[in-house]
Enzyme design. Structure first.
Site, mmCIF file in Angstrom:
data_model
loop_
_atom_site.group_PDB
_atom_site.id
_atom_site.type_symbol
_atom_site.label_atom_id
_atom_site.label_comp_id
_atom_site.label_asym_id
_atom_site.label_seq_id
_atom_site.Cartn_x
_atom_site.Cartn_y
_atom_site.Cartn_z
ATOM 1 N N ASN A 30 0.852 3.311 -9.842
ATOM 2 C CA ASN A 30 0.966 1.854 -9.879
ATOM 3 C C ASN A 30 0.335 1.356 -11.177
ATOM 4 O OD1 ASN A 30 0.959 -0.888 -9.471
ATOM 5 N ND2 ASN A 30 -0.595 -0.877 -7.851
ATOM 6 N N LYS A 32 0.380 -1.659 -12.349
ATOM 7 C CA LYS A 32 -0.043 -3.070 -12.268
ATOM 8 C C LYS A 32 0.416 -3.817 -13.536
ATOM 9 C CE LYS A 32 -3.916 -1.454 -9.598
ATOM 10 N NZ LYS A 32 -5.148 -1.805 -8.938
ATOM 11 N N HIS A 115 0.812 -4.851 -1.570
ATOM 12 C CA HIS A 115 -0.398 -4.379 -2.265
ATOM 13 C C HIS A 115 -1.517 -5.394 -2.019
ATOM 14 C CE1 HIS A 115 -3.229 -3.229 -5.357
ATOM 15 N NE2 HIS A 115 -2.624 -2.046 -5.365
ATOM 16 N N GLU A 117 -3.641 -6.637 -3.857
ATOM 17 C CA GLU A 117 -3.756 -7.691 -4.864
ATOM 18 C C GLU A 117 -2.742 -8.802 -4.610
ATOM 19 O OE1 GLU A 117 -3.558 -5.075 -8.240
ATOM 20 O OE2 GLU A 117 -5.514 -4.281 -7.666
ATOM 21 N N GLU A 184 -4.817 2.065 1.393
ATOM 22 C CA GLU A 184 -5.663 1.774 0.239
ATOM 23 C C GLU A 184 -6.805 0.853 0.671
ATOM 24 O OE1 GLU A 184 -3.425 2.230 -3.679
ATOM 25 O OE2 GLU A 184 -2.900 0.259 -2.950
ATOM 26 N N GLY A 190 -9.973 0.465 -7.734
ATOM 27 C CA GLY A 190 -10.532 0.146 -9.053
ATOM 28 C C GLY A 190 -12.050 0.121 -9.108
ATOM 29 N N SER A 229 -9.094 4.602 -6.363
ATOM 30 C CA SER A 229 -9.998 5.380 -7.228
ATOM 31 C C SER A 229 -9.737 6.880 -7.221
ATOM 32 C CB SER A 229 -11.460 5.075 -6.870
ATOM 33 O OG SER A 229 -11.772 3.744 -7.165
#
Ligand code: PEP
Length: 269
Positions: A30, A32, A115, A117, A184, A190, A229
Protein backbone atom coordinates in the site's frame (compact mmCIF):
# COMPACT_ATOMS: atom_id res chain seq x y z
CA UNK A 1 14.53 -19.88 18.51
CA UNK A 2 17.50 -19.29 16.21
CA UNK A 3 16.90 -17.25 13.05
CA UNK A 4 17.66 -20.26 10.84
CA UNK A 5 15.07 -22.33 12.73
CA UNK A 6 12.46 -19.58 12.33
CA UNK A 7 13.14 -19.40 8.60
CA UNK A 8 12.78 -23.16 8.33
CA UNK A 9 9.53 -23.05 10.31
CA UNK A 10 8.19 -20.32 8.01
CA UNK A 11 9.06 -22.35 4.92
CA UNK A 12 7.35 -25.42 6.35
CA UNK A 13 4.24 -23.48 7.42
CA UNK A 14 3.87 -21.75 4.06
CA UNK A 15 4.44 -24.96 2.09
CA UNK A 16 1.96 -26.94 4.21
CA UNK A 17 -0.65 -24.20 3.98
CA UNK A 18 -0.32 -23.89 0.21
CA UNK A 19 -0.65 -27.64 -0.22
CA UNK A 20 -3.64 -27.86 2.11
CA UNK A 21 -5.63 -24.92 0.82
CA UNK A 22 -4.40 -24.47 -2.74
CA UNK A 23 -4.45 -20.73 -1.93
CA UNK A 24 -1.83 -18.24 -2.99
CA UNK A 25 0.26 -16.53 -0.36
CA UNK A 26 -0.38 -12.81 -0.71
CA UNK A 27 2.04 -9.93 -0.32
CA UNK A 28 0.44 -6.56 -0.97
CA UNK A 29 1.97 -3.09 -1.00
CA UNK A 30 0.00 0.00 0.00
CA UNK A 31 1.85 3.07 -1.25
CA UNK A 32 -0.71 5.52 0.19
CA UNK A 33 -0.04 9.10 -1.05
CA UNK A 34 3.64 8.51 -1.82
CA UNK A 35 5.94 8.13 -4.85
CA UNK A 36 6.28 10.13 -8.08
CA UNK A 37 5.88 8.94 -11.68
CA UNK A 38 9.67 8.65 -11.97
CA UNK A 39 9.98 6.67 -8.74
CA UNK A 40 7.12 4.42 -9.82
CA UNK A 41 8.84 3.57 -13.11
CA UNK A 42 12.14 2.88 -11.37
CA UNK A 43 10.38 0.66 -8.80
CA UNK A 44 8.61 -1.36 -11.49
CA UNK A 45 11.80 -1.73 -13.52
CA UNK A 46 13.44 -3.24 -10.43
CA UNK A 47 10.43 -5.44 -9.65
CA UNK A 48 10.35 -6.75 -13.21
CA UNK A 49 13.87 -8.05 -12.60
CA UNK A 50 12.97 -9.63 -9.25
CA UNK A 51 12.28 -13.34 -9.23
CA UNK A 52 8.94 -14.00 -7.57
CA UNK A 53 7.86 -17.59 -6.94
CA UNK A 54 4.66 -18.79 -8.59
CA UNK A 55 2.70 -19.14 -5.34
CA UNK A 56 3.45 -15.60 -4.10
CA UNK A 57 0.65 -13.32 -5.24
CA UNK A 58 2.14 -9.85 -5.29
CA UNK A 59 -0.22 -6.88 -5.45
CA UNK A 60 0.68 -3.19 -5.47
CA UNK A 61 -1.75 -0.39 -4.61
CA UNK A 62 -0.32 2.87 -6.04
CA UNK A 63 -2.02 6.28 -6.05
CA UNK A 64 -4.66 6.60 -8.83
CA UNK A 65 -2.61 8.81 -11.20
CA UNK A 66 0.09 6.13 -11.55
CA UNK A 67 -2.21 3.24 -12.48
CA UNK A 68 -1.52 3.93 -16.17
CA UNK A 69 2.18 3.24 -15.55
CA UNK A 70 1.28 -0.13 -14.02
CA UNK A 71 -0.98 -0.90 -16.95
CA UNK A 72 1.86 -0.15 -19.35
CA UNK A 73 4.77 -1.69 -17.50
CA UNK A 74 3.19 -4.82 -16.00
CA UNK A 75 1.54 -6.16 -19.13
CA UNK A 76 3.63 -9.35 -19.13
CA UNK A 77 4.25 -9.49 -15.41
CA UNK A 78 2.68 -11.70 -12.75
CA UNK A 79 2.52 -8.72 -10.41
CA UNK A 80 -1.04 -7.52 -9.95
CA UNK A 81 -2.14 -4.04 -9.00
CA UNK A 82 -5.15 -2.23 -7.69
CA UNK A 83 -6.61 0.96 -6.27
CA UNK A 84 -6.46 2.26 -2.71
CA UNK A 85 -10.15 3.12 -2.74
CA UNK A 86 -13.24 2.72 -4.92
CA UNK A 87 -16.55 4.57 -5.32
CA UNK A 88 -19.65 2.81 -4.07
CA UNK A 89 -21.69 4.48 -6.82
CA UNK A 90 -21.73 3.23 -10.42
CA UNK A 91 -21.33 6.59 -12.21
CA UNK A 92 -22.60 10.16 -12.26
CA UNK A 93 -22.22 13.41 -10.34
CA UNK A 94 -19.72 12.29 -7.68
CA UNK A 95 -16.83 14.72 -8.05
CA UNK A 96 -13.47 13.23 -7.16
CA UNK A 97 -14.66 9.64 -7.05
CA UNK A 98 -13.37 6.77 -9.21
CA UNK A 99 -15.76 3.99 -10.16
CA UNK A 100 -15.26 0.24 -10.30
CA UNK A 101 -15.71 0.31 -14.11
CA UNK A 102 -12.94 2.90 -14.44
CA UNK A 103 -10.61 0.84 -12.26
CA UNK A 104 -11.37 -2.28 -14.29
CA UNK A 105 -10.56 -0.24 -17.43
CA UNK A 106 -7.15 0.52 -15.93
CA UNK A 107 -6.50 -3.19 -15.39
CA UNK A 108 -7.04 -3.21 -11.63
CA UNK A 109 -7.91 -6.65 -10.35
CA UNK A 110 -7.88 -5.58 -6.69
CA UNK A 111 -8.91 -2.64 -4.53
CA UNK A 112 -8.45 -1.78 -0.89
CA UNK A 113 -11.63 -1.01 1.01
CA UNK A 114 -11.97 0.31 4.56
CA UNK A 115 -8.36 1.26 5.22
CA UNK A 116 -8.25 2.77 8.72
CA UNK A 117 -7.01 6.06 7.26
CA UNK A 118 -10.17 6.25 5.14
CA UNK A 119 -12.36 5.21 8.04
CA UNK A 120 -10.63 7.75 10.32
CA UNK A 121 -9.91 10.79 8.10
CA UNK A 122 -12.80 10.49 5.63
CA UNK A 123 -15.53 9.21 7.94
CA UNK A 124 -16.11 5.94 6.08
CA UNK A 125 -18.60 4.00 8.13
CA UNK A 126 -18.68 0.17 8.23
CA UNK A 127 -21.75 0.36 5.98
CA UNK A 128 -19.97 2.48 3.36
CA UNK A 129 -17.09 -0.01 3.42
CA UNK A 130 -19.65 -2.76 2.81
CA UNK A 131 -21.13 -0.89 -0.15
CA UNK A 132 -17.71 -0.22 -1.69
CA UNK A 133 -16.82 -3.89 -1.28
CA UNK A 134 -20.07 -4.84 -3.02
CA UNK A 135 -19.36 -2.45 -5.92
CA UNK A 136 -15.89 -3.93 -6.42
CA UNK A 137 -17.11 -7.54 -6.46
CA UNK A 138 -19.89 -6.66 -8.91
CA UNK A 139 -17.19 -5.60 -11.39
CA UNK A 140 -14.85 -8.54 -10.90
CA UNK A 141 -12.43 -6.61 -8.70
CA UNK A 142 -11.28 -8.44 -5.57
CA UNK A 143 -11.55 -6.24 -2.48
CA UNK A 144 -8.89 -6.33 0.21
CA UNK A 145 -11.00 -5.29 3.19
CA UNK A 146 -8.98 -3.62 5.93
CA UNK A 147 -10.21 -4.05 9.48
CA UNK A 148 -8.60 -3.25 12.80
CA UNK A 149 -9.04 -1.81 16.25
CA UNK A 150 -7.56 1.28 17.93
CA UNK A 151 -5.19 0.99 20.87
CA UNK A 152 -7.97 2.04 23.24
CA UNK A 153 -10.22 -0.73 21.87
CA UNK A 154 -7.42 -3.28 22.23
CA UNK A 155 -6.64 -2.21 25.80
CA UNK A 156 -10.27 -2.06 26.91
CA UNK A 157 -10.86 -5.55 25.47
CA UNK A 158 -13.63 -4.38 23.10
CA UNK A 159 -11.55 -5.11 19.98
CA UNK A 160 -13.39 -8.34 19.17
CA UNK A 161 -16.73 -6.52 19.06
CA UNK A 162 -15.20 -3.88 16.78
CA UNK A 163 -13.75 -6.45 14.38
CA UNK A 164 -17.02 -8.37 14.34
CA UNK A 165 -18.95 -5.20 13.59
CA UNK A 166 -16.60 -4.28 10.74
CA UNK A 167 -16.88 -7.77 9.23
CA UNK A 168 -20.65 -8.06 9.75
CA UNK A 169 -21.23 -4.75 7.94
CA UNK A 170 -19.39 -6.10 4.89
CA UNK A 171 -21.06 -9.47 5.13
CA UNK A 172 -24.48 -7.78 5.07
CA UNK A 173 -23.64 -6.36 1.62
CA UNK A 174 -21.30 -8.81 -0.01
CA UNK A 175 -19.96 -12.38 -0.11
CA UNK A 176 -17.15 -11.83 2.34
CA UNK A 177 -15.38 -15.10 1.60
CA UNK A 178 -14.84 -13.96 -1.99
CA UNK A 179 -12.69 -11.13 -0.64
CA UNK A 180 -9.34 -10.83 1.11
CA UNK A 181 -9.21 -9.56 4.69
CA UNK A 182 -6.34 -7.44 5.97
CA UNK A 183 -6.15 -7.30 9.76
CA UNK A 184 -4.39 -4.02 10.53
CA UNK A 185 -4.40 -2.90 14.16
CA UNK A 186 -4.60 0.90 13.87
CA UNK A 187 -1.99 1.26 16.61
CA UNK A 188 0.52 -0.77 14.58
CA UNK A 189 0.19 1.22 11.34
CA UNK A 190 3.27 3.33 10.68
CA UNK A 191 4.31 3.23 14.34
CA UNK A 192 7.02 0.57 14.30
CA UNK A 193 5.06 -1.23 17.02
CA UNK A 194 3.64 -4.67 16.29
CA UNK A 195 1.34 -6.80 18.45
CA UNK A 196 2.76 -9.80 20.30
CA UNK A 197 2.77 -12.94 18.17
CA UNK A 198 0.18 -14.42 20.55
CA UNK A 199 -2.08 -11.40 19.91
CA UNK A 200 -1.74 -11.79 16.14
CA UNK A 201 -2.43 -15.53 16.44
CA UNK A 202 -5.51 -15.02 18.65
CA UNK A 203 -6.94 -12.25 16.48
CA UNK A 204 -6.41 -14.07 13.17
CA UNK A 205 -8.01 -17.19 14.62
CA UNK A 206 -10.95 -15.08 15.80
CA UNK A 207 -11.35 -13.50 12.34
CA UNK A 208 -11.15 -16.94 10.75
CA UNK A 209 -13.96 -18.16 13.03
CA UNK A 210 -16.16 -15.25 11.92
CA UNK A 211 -15.43 -16.06 8.27
CA UNK A 212 -16.46 -19.67 8.91
CA UNK A 213 -19.67 -18.44 10.55
CA UNK A 214 -20.30 -16.36 7.41
CA UNK A 215 -20.50 -19.58 5.44
CA UNK A 216 -16.88 -20.27 4.52
CA UNK A 217 -15.79 -23.90 4.68
CA UNK A 218 -12.84 -23.91 7.07
CA UNK A 219 -10.16 -24.21 4.36
CA UNK A 220 -11.98 -22.00 1.87
CA UNK A 221 -12.45 -18.85 3.89
CA UNK A 222 -11.08 -15.52 2.69
CA UNK A 223 -7.31 -15.23 3.17
CA UNK A 224 -6.35 -13.10 6.18
CA UNK A 225 -3.37 -10.79 5.75
CA UNK A 226 -1.56 -9.07 8.59
CA UNK A 227 -0.69 -5.37 8.20
CA UNK A 228 1.00 -2.81 10.45
CA UNK A 229 4.76 -2.04 10.63
CA UNK A 230 5.80 -5.16 8.74
CA UNK A 231 9.45 -5.08 7.67
CA UNK A 232 12.37 -7.33 6.75
CA UNK A 233 13.13 -7.94 10.41
CA UNK A 234 9.73 -9.09 11.62
CA UNK A 235 8.11 -10.64 8.52
CA UNK A 236 9.40 -14.16 9.16
CA UNK A 237 8.22 -14.19 12.77
CA UNK A 238 4.73 -13.07 11.75
CA UNK A 239 4.63 -15.48 8.79
CA UNK A 240 5.14 -18.37 11.21
CA UNK A 241 1.83 -17.56 12.94
CA UNK A 242 -1.23 -19.71 12.10
CA UNK A 243 -3.97 -18.13 9.97
CA UNK A 244 -1.60 -15.51 8.58
CA UNK A 245 -2.05 -15.89 4.81
CA UNK A 246 0.14 -12.99 3.76
CA UNK A 247 0.83 -9.31 4.38
CA UNK A 248 -0.27 -5.78 3.61
CA UNK A 249 2.78 -3.56 3.79
CA UNK A 250 2.95 0.25 3.84
CA UNK A 251 6.26 1.98 4.61
CA UNK A 252 8.50 -1.00 3.81
CA UNK A 253 6.95 -1.33 0.34
CA UNK A 254 8.12 2.05 -0.91
CA UNK A 255 11.62 0.89 -1.80
CA UNK A 256 11.99 -1.94 -4.31
CA UNK A 257 15.02 -3.20 -2.34
CA UNK A 258 13.16 -3.68 0.96
CA UNK A 259 9.98 -4.95 -0.71
CA UNK A 260 12.08 -7.36 -2.78
CA UNK A 261 13.86 -8.58 0.35
CA UNK A 262 10.52 -9.29 2.02
CA UNK A 263 9.42 -11.30 -1.04
CA UNK A 264 12.71 -13.21 -0.92
CA UNK A 265 12.27 -13.99 2.78
CA UNK A 266 8.88 -15.52 1.98
CA UNK A 267 10.18 -17.60 -0.91
CA UNK A 268 10.25 -21.26 -0.01
CA UNK A 269 12.14 -22.63 -2.99
C1 PEP B 1 -0.93 0.25 5.96
O1 PEP B 1 -1.21 1.41 6.22
O2 PEP B 1 -1.68 -0.44 5.24
C2 PEP B 1 0.32 -0.30 6.50
C3 PEP B 1 0.40 -1.58 6.63
O3 PEP B 1 1.29 0.60 6.84
P1 PEP B 1 2.72 0.32 7.53
O4 PEP B 1 3.27 -0.97 6.99
O5 PEP B 1 3.57 1.49 7.16
O6 PEP B 1 2.48 0.23 9.01
Amino acid sequence: MERKEIEELVRRRITEKLKRTGKEYIVAANWKMNMSAKETKRFLDQMNETEIPQYLKTIIFPPYPYLYIFQKMLRYSRIAYGAQDIAKEEKGAYTGEVSADMLADMGCSYTLTGHSERRGYYAETPQIVGEKTKAALAHGITPVICIGETLEERQSGTYKEILRLQLDAVSAEAEINSCIIAYEPVWAIGTGVIPKMSEIAGTHEFIHSILVSCGGASEKTAPILYGGSVNEKNVNDIASVDYVDGFLIGGASLKAESFGKILKLLSVD
